[in-house]
Design a protein around this motif. Sequence first.
Motif, PDB file in Angstrom:
ATOM      1  N   VAL A  70      31.106  33.962  34.609  1.00 32.79           N
ATOM      2  CA  VAL A  70      31.992  32.991  35.481  1.00 32.79           C
ATOM      3  C   VAL A  70      33.203  32.600  34.787  1.00 32.79           C
ATOM      4  O   VAL A  70      32.830  31.929  33.767  1.00 32.79           O
ATOM      5  CB  VAL A  70      31.052  32.298  36.434  1.00 32.79           C
ATOM      6  CG1 VAL A  70      32.044  31.180  37.232  1.00 32.79           C
ATOM      7  CG2 VAL A  70      29.817  32.690  36.978  1.00 32.79           C
ATOM      8  N   THR A  71      34.292  32.678  35.253  1.00 32.77           N
ATOM      9  CA  THR A  71      35.296  31.888  34.507  1.00 32.77           C
ATOM     10  C   THR A  71      35.375  30.502  34.673  1.00 32.77           C
ATOM     11  O   THR A  71      34.655  29.943  35.601  1.00 32.77           O
ATOM     12  CB  THR A  71      36.851  32.441  35.003  1.00 32.77           C
ATOM     13  OG1 THR A  71      36.835  32.299  36.491  1.00 32.77           O
ATOM     14  CG2 THR A  71      36.823  33.980  34.712  1.00 32.77           C
ATOM     15  N   SER A  72      36.276  29.771  33.731  1.00 28.38           N
ATOM     16  CA  SER A  72      36.205  28.265  34.013  1.00 28.38           C
ATOM     17  C   SER A  72      36.868  27.625  35.081  1.00 28.38           C
ATOM     18  O   SER A  72      37.510  28.465  35.887  1.00 28.38           O
ATOM     19  CB  SER A  72      37.003  27.581  32.653  1.00 28.38           C
ATOM     20  OG  SER A  72      38.220  28.443  32.420  1.00 28.38           O
ATOM     21  N   ASN A  73      36.836  26.566  35.493  1.00 25.49           N
ATOM     22  CA  ASN A  73      37.439  25.758  36.515  1.00 25.49           C
ATOM     23  C   ASN A  73      39.284  25.840  36.565  1.00 25.49           C
ATOM     24  O   ASN A  73      39.575  26.132  35.288  1.00 25.49           O
ATOM     25  CB  ASN A  73      37.097  24.382  36.464  1.00 25.49           C
ATOM     26  CG  ASN A  73      35.625  24.154  36.724  1.00 25.49           C
ATOM     27  OD1 ASN A  73      34.686  24.867  37.169  1.00 25.49           O
ATOM     28  ND2 ASN A  73      35.221  22.780  36.271  1.00 25.49           N
ATOM     29  N   PRO A  74      39.718  26.013  37.616  1.00 25.89           N
ATOM     30  CA  PRO A  74      39.108  25.940  38.911  1.00 25.89           C
ATOM     31  C   PRO A  74      38.931  27.154  39.407  1.00 25.89           C
ATOM     32  O   PRO A  74      38.455  27.229  40.707  1.00 25.89           O
ATOM     33  CB  PRO A  74      40.282  25.355  39.700  1.00 25.89           C
ATOM     34  CG  PRO A  74      41.544  25.786  38.977  1.00 25.89           C
ATOM     35  CD  PRO A  74      41.185  25.965  37.560  1.00 25.89           C
TER      36      PRO A  74
END
Length: 219
Positions: free
Chosen positions: A132-136
């Motif tokens: 999963v990529t970082s926020n946002p």
Amino acid sequence: MKMILGFFPVIVIISLAPFVYASDPSPLQDFCVAVGDSAAAVFVNGKICKNPNMVVAEDFFFPGLNKPGNTSNAVGSRVTAVNVNQIPGLNTLGISAVRIDYAPQGINPPHTHPRATEILVVVEGTLYVGFVTSNPANKLFAKYLYPGDVFVFPEGLIHFQYNVGKTNAYAFAGLSSQNPGVITIANSVFGSDPSINPDVLTKAFQVEKDVIDRLQAQF
């Protein structure tokens, strides 16, 4: 003129910035075999070097990655790590490896490696993997992998592997650090010592306190 000369070092530093990357310390000699922590008199970012005249072949050797790990645990997986703690000769070389064994429906739970990118190759079984990529954005990249397939998990991002098959599975992975570290999300959040205040987790996860209490009790 003096002002221009004063800015010159700053300009040089800025121009070189794109070529600077985070990595393990680079070796300045053929090797820097690690001295065990219990024998170290000083602390450094990494491990201090053994006298090269005392280095032996065993400092670069680890046996047994052909042996399956014991997956009789709550998550049904076992990670056998081969990093600088197992092979002292990996010190300063910026690389390590793992073998991961999975029981049917076994999972290597969501976790991160704070100091390493991971490249995984499936040897046996069928795995559902992803990160999963970082926020946002928090975008999921996931694939089903079969024997011979390879997948990469970028440094620091949350990732996982799940054995979707009805038989045992296993994979090997290389990591771009002599000591990648691992932060298993559930263990860190619900099993910290001392425990995180339940009010914090209740607010963060938007659930009732009894849910947090049950989760913390499991860890």
